[in-house]
Design an enzyme around this catalytic site. Structure first.
Site, PDB file in Angstrom:
ATOM      1  N   CYS A 130     131.346 -86.726  95.795  1.00 48.06           N
ATOM      2  CA  CYS A 130     131.141 -85.428  96.479  1.00 48.06           C
ATOM      3  C   CYS A 130     132.095 -84.007  95.827  1.00 48.06           C
ATOM      4  CB  CYS A 130     131.410 -85.062  98.213  1.00 48.06           C
ATOM      5  SG  CYS A 130     133.171 -86.155  98.573  1.00 48.06           S
ATOM      6  N   HIS A 260     134.370 -79.396 101.251  1.00 43.72           N
ATOM      7  CA  HIS A 260     135.268 -79.470 100.103  1.00 43.72           C
ATOM      8  C   HIS A 260     135.236 -78.036  99.499  1.00 43.72           C
ATOM      9  CE1 HIS A 260     135.919 -83.733 100.582  1.00 43.72           C
ATOM     10  NE2 HIS A 260     135.486 -84.225  99.308  1.00 43.72           N
TER      11      HIS A 260
HETATM   12  C1  2RA Z   1     136.938 -87.920  99.158  1.00 42.50           C
HETATM   13  N1  2RA Z   1     135.240 -87.782  97.154  1.00 42.50           N
HETATM   14  O1  2RA Z   1     136.918 -86.805  99.195  1.00 42.50           O
HETATM   15  C2  2RA Z   1     135.797 -88.602  98.199  1.00 42.50           C
HETATM   16  C3  2RA Z   1     134.811 -89.155  99.128  1.00 42.50           C
HETATM   17  N2  2RA Z   1     133.812 -89.755  98.076  1.00 42.50           N
HETATM   18  O2  2RA Z   1     137.835 -88.628  99.433  1.00 42.50           O
END
Ligand code: 2RA
Length: 353
Positions: A130, A260
């Protein structure tokens, strides 16, 4: 009639979002949707597009007649079961880390490299991590125009990247510190968490996350890099098709539940301007440009969570670096970062079956 879709990991954090996404679609191409999970979750009922479906236990037979199987399960479960699904005739679209860097498995972001969908000798297609995925739509669009050469990024990653336990932990920590005069003296957050029965030793995070940021995501790899930082480097190279792309990433966990963000410094072969970048972003259906500095208008996780697009703002021409842009990206890590991209790959397959 129509192809048969299986969702493996239907009851997990991302699986639940996949069901939401299918429920929100105006139409779906599937003749049947089959929900698969561990034996523990078998028998659960989940309503998908108005129909109550019963979750079936993961078994080789569960893939009989399946055309496309979306996997959102831990790496070791995918490593074992995606090949089984493929051997039974399904195309596996896998959201784990098990196959992403396998040369015989394409790593796909539809708006960047959808041509790769047909190139799948193992019958498996991988969905990126991600963190990488959150910036791919924007970087892919810029790369097509200006040719990307170097990438320096810092991530601001939400707790939900670590799954439901990580979300629960952040909420418990926030509750423990709420209203207290804490965060003013070294160690006082840890003391409050200890007193609340939430020692950091029991946390999925290596430090308090409430009132804090943690420069750590994933596991330790060589020379002090984390697995997450190496994923950003390796996956970006593979998706963009630039094997020698120079990449340096620092991955940081922040006290955000979902979405994110990344601060991106991207260096291109050709001259790039803010105006040209704005035009390119504005032309991308999966990008929303929120960039009016005078109005203090920019994307933040709190404003974009739950949405499908990637949000881009703070686009600036680097003052001291030629042909370089700095910008800030936010993307819902459970949607485009995981479930949505996987589902978009599956939809792309349905068109081609
Ligand atoms: C995280 N990218 O954010 C990782 C999850 N796949 O922990």
């Amino acid at each position: 009639t129509g192809p048969v879709l299986a969702l493996v990991g239907a009851t997990g954090a991302v699986g639940t979002v996949m069901v939401d996404i299918m429920n929100g679609r105006e139409s779906v191409p599937w003749g049947e949707i089959r929900l698969i999970a561990s034996a523990r979750s078998a028998g659960k009922k989940i309503t998908v597009r108005g129909e109550e479906l019963t979750v079936v236990a993961l078994s080789p037979e569960a893939f009989d007649g399946v055309d496309v199987a979306m996997f959102d399960v831990p790496d070791e479960v995918s490593a074992e079961w995606a090949p089984i699904a493929a051997s039974r005739g399904a195309v596996a679209v896998d959201n784990s880390g098990a196959f992403r860097m396998d040369d015989e498995v394409p790593l796909v972001v539809p708006e960047v490299n959808s041509d790769q969908i047909s190139n799948r000798p193992k019958g498996i297609i991988a969905n990126p991590n991600c963190t990488t995925l959150s910036m791919m739509a924007s970087l892919g669009a810029l790369h097509r125009e200006f040719e990307l050469r170097e990438l320096v990024v810092a991530s601001y990653q939400a707790a939900s990247g670590g799954g439901q336990a990580a979300i629960d932990r952040l909420r418990a920590e926030l509750e423990a510190v709420a209203g207290k005069d804490v965060g003013v003296r070294a160690g006082d957050v840890r003391e409050v968490l200890d007193a609340a029965g939430l020692p950091v030793a029991d946390s999925p995070f290596p430090a308090p996350l409430a009132l804090n940021v943690i420069p750590w995501a994933g596991s330790l790899k060589d020379e002090g890099w984390t697995s997450e930082e190496l994923k950003v480097r390796n996956e970006s190279r593979k998706i963009l098709g630039i094997p020698d792309l120079k990449v340096s990433a620092t991955c940081v966990r922040v006290p955000v539940v979902t979405t994110h963000s990344l601060a991106v410094h991207a260096v291109f072969v050709r001259e790039v301007t803010v105006e040209a970048a704005h035009k390119i972003f504005a032309a991308q259906p999966s990008i929303v440009l929120v960039d009016d500095p005078a109005a203090k208008s920019f994307p933040t996780p709190a404003d974009v969570v739950g949405g499908d697009p990637t949000y881009v703002g703070r686009v600036r021409q680097a003052l001291d670096f030629p042909n370089a842009l700095d910008f800030f990206v936010c993307g819902d890590n459970l949607r485009k970062g995981a479930a949505l991209n996987t589902y978009e790959i599956a939809e792309g397959l349905a068109d081609r079956l």
